[in-house]
Design an enzyme around this catalytic site. Structure first.
Site, PDB file in Angstrom:
ATOM      1  N   ARG A  69      37.328  37.947  41.105  1.00 24.02           N
ATOM      2  CA  ARG A  69      36.925  37.770  40.361  1.00 24.02           C
ATOM      3  C   ARG A  69      37.603  36.891  39.123  1.00 24.02           C
ATOM      4  O   ARG A  69      36.989  36.645  37.784  1.00 24.02           O
ATOM      5  CB  ARG A  69      36.326  39.452  39.490  1.00 24.02           C
ATOM      6  CG  ARG A  69      34.967  39.725  40.152  1.00 24.02           C
ATOM      7  CD  ARG A  69      34.872  40.983  39.855  1.00 24.02           C
ATOM      8  NE  ARG A  69      35.173  42.419  40.686  1.00 24.02           N
ATOM      9  CZ  ARG A  69      36.171  43.550  40.140  1.00 24.02           C
ATOM     10  NH1 ARG A  69      35.858  43.838  39.015  1.00 24.02           N
ATOM     11  NH2 ARG A  69      36.528  44.543  41.044  1.00 24.02           N
TER      12      ARG A  69
ATOM     13  N   GLU B  11      42.491  51.494  40.833  1.00 28.92           N
ATOM     14  CA  GLU B  11      42.159  51.884  41.033  1.00 28.92           C
ATOM     15  C   GLU B  11      41.328  53.013  42.188  1.00 28.92           C
ATOM     16  O   GLU B  11      41.448  54.233  41.953  1.00 28.92           O
ATOM     17  CB  GLU B  11      41.088  51.295  40.094  1.00 28.92           C
ATOM     18  CG  GLU B  11      41.003  53.172  38.756  1.00 28.92           C
ATOM     19  CD  GLU B  11      39.632  53.012  38.293  1.00 28.92           C
ATOM     20  OE1 GLU B  11      38.927  51.462  37.987  1.00 28.92           O
ATOM     21  OE2 GLU B  11      38.805  53.749  37.377  1.00 28.92           O
TER      22      GLU B  11
HETATM   23  O1  LIG Z   1      44.056  47.462  37.586  1.00 29.97           O
HETATM   24  P1  LIG Z   1      43.964  48.234  39.018  1.00 29.97           P
HETATM   25  O2  LIG Z   1      43.465  49.293  39.126  1.00 29.97           O
HETATM   26  O3  LIG Z   1      44.634  47.612  39.897  1.00 29.97           O
HETATM   27  O4  LIG Z   1      42.389  47.235  38.984  1.00 29.97           O
HETATM   28  C1  LIG Z   1      41.896  45.658  38.363  1.00 29.97           C
HETATM   29  C2  LIG Z   1      41.798  44.886  40.184  1.00 29.97           C
HETATM   30  O5  LIG Z   1      40.581  45.358  40.380  1.00 29.97           O
HETATM   31  C3  LIG Z   1      39.771  44.898  41.134  1.00 29.97           C
HETATM   32  O6  LIG Z   1      39.737  43.600  41.775  1.00 29.97           O
HETATM   33  P2  LIG Z   1      39.279  44.122  43.380  1.00 29.97           P
HETATM   34  O7  LIG Z   1      41.050  44.399  44.478  1.00 29.97           O
HETATM   35  O8  LIG Z   1      38.522  45.335  43.237  1.00 29.97           O
HETATM   36  O9  LIG Z   1      38.704  42.806  43.774  1.00 29.97           O
HETATM   37  P3  LIG Z   1      37.547  41.571  43.541  1.00 29.97           P
HETATM   38  O10 LIG Z   1      37.802  41.670  42.196  1.00 29.97           O
HETATM   39  O11 LIG Z   1      37.735  40.663  45.147  1.00 29.97           O
HETATM   40  O12 LIG Z   1      36.863  42.434  43.476  1.00 29.97           O
HETATM   41  C4  LIG Z   1      40.070  43.554  39.260  1.00 29.97           C
HETATM   42  O13 LIG Z   1      38.884  42.602  39.500  1.00 29.97           O
HETATM   43  C5  LIG Z   1      41.590  43.862  39.360  1.00 29.97           C
HETATM   44  O14 LIG Z   1      41.448  42.672  39.951  1.00 29.97           O
HETATM   45  N1  LIG Z   2      36.116  50.570  36.687  1.00 33.68           N
HETATM   46  C1  LIG Z   2      36.592  49.250  37.329  1.00 33.68           C
HETATM   47  N2  LIG Z   2      35.587  48.239  37.049  1.00 33.68           N
HETATM   48  C2  LIG Z   2      35.412  46.709  37.578  1.00 33.68           C
HETATM   49  N3  LIG Z   2      36.495  46.642  38.203  1.00 33.68           N
HETATM   50  C3  LIG Z   2      37.708  47.159  38.550  1.00 33.68           C
HETATM   51  N4  LIG Z   2      39.146  47.572  39.472  1.00 33.68           N
HETATM   52  C4  LIG Z   2      39.610  48.860  39.635  1.00 33.68           C
HETATM   53  N5  LIG Z   2      38.673  49.597  38.676  1.00 33.68           N
HETATM   54  C5  LIG Z   2      37.478  49.179  38.099  1.00 33.68           C
END
Ligand SMILES: O=P(O)(O)OC[C@H]1O[C@H](OP(=O)(O)OP(=O)(O)O)[C@H](O)[C@@H]1O
Ligand SMILES: Nc1ncnc2[nH]cnc12
Length: 172
Positions: free
Chosen positions: A58, A95
């Site tokens: 993302r 998270e």
């Molecule tokens: O602060 P944190 O607890 O580390 O969470 C934040 C991360 O979680 C999500 O990524 P995700 O790993 O779900 O991957 P994506 O972008 O491919 O959906 C978001 O895009 C951040 O990179």
């Molecule tokens: N609450 C949340 N919503 C979207 N992306 C996330 N990545 C980690 N926590 C998230």
């Protein structure tokens, strides 16, 4: 522009107890997308930023647009096993799980000023892992930007990240 109203909240996704912030509803709105890219590009002004380092997946969407707007290069940090050449690797907790990210060893030099961009800051696990990768390259300076910051989540990792100048567009 009130950007928060464009972010959709989906409860219990991807696992029970997580209040998921879905930015697809913001991205599909041209004026909202443009406003986010403009605000982060504005934050970059006067900092001499040479590279936007973004996180799969993302983070790539707005990170790529900002790199174009500020005439910076784009460096992808990808999930384990996706980059073809020599990489450095960092494991981390987020998270809703654990993961591992990688960056090419030749992606940055000591002359670079870096903006690390991701869509969302929750626990800070992903951002801190990205910081640990970028720091290994001895770049001149590191900044952060996020579309959303879940400020109601407070962690030790976020305290460490607070040492770096950061811009978030939307706060929860
Ligand atoms: O602060 P944190 O607890 O580390 O969470 C934040 C991360 O979680 C999500 O990524 P995700 O790993 O779900 O991957 P994506 O972008 O491919 O959906 C978001 O895009 C951040 O990179
Ligand atoms: N609450 C949340 N919503 C979207 N992306 C996330 N990545 C980690 N926590 C998230």
């Amino acid at each position: 522009m009130e950007l928060k109203k464009y972010v959709r909240t989906v409860e219990d996704y991807p696992i029970e107890g997580i209040s998921f912030k879905d930015i697809t509803t913001l991205l599909k709105e041209p004026t909202a997308f443009k406003d986010v890219v403009d605000q982060i590009s504005e934050y970059c002004q006067g900092k001499g930023i040479t590279k936007i380092v973004s996180l799969e997946s993302r983070g790539f969407i707005v990170g790529g647009a900002v790199a174009y707007c500020v005439n910076a290069g784009f460096v992808p940090i990808r999930k384990k096993g996706k980059l073809p050449s020599l990489v450095i690797n960092e494991s981390y907790e987020l998270e809703y799980g654990v993961d591992s990210i990688e960056m090419h060893v030749d992606a940055l030099t000591e002359d670079d000023v870096v903006l690390i961009h991701d869509d969302l800051l929750a626990t800070g696990g992903t951002a801190l892992a990205a910081l640990n990768l970028v720091k290994q390259m001895n770049v001149k300076k590191i900044y952060f930007s996020f579309i959303c910051d879940l400020t109601f989540i407070q962690t030790e990792k976020k305290i460490e990240l607070a040492n770096y100048e950061t811009h978030s567009v939307i706060q929860y």
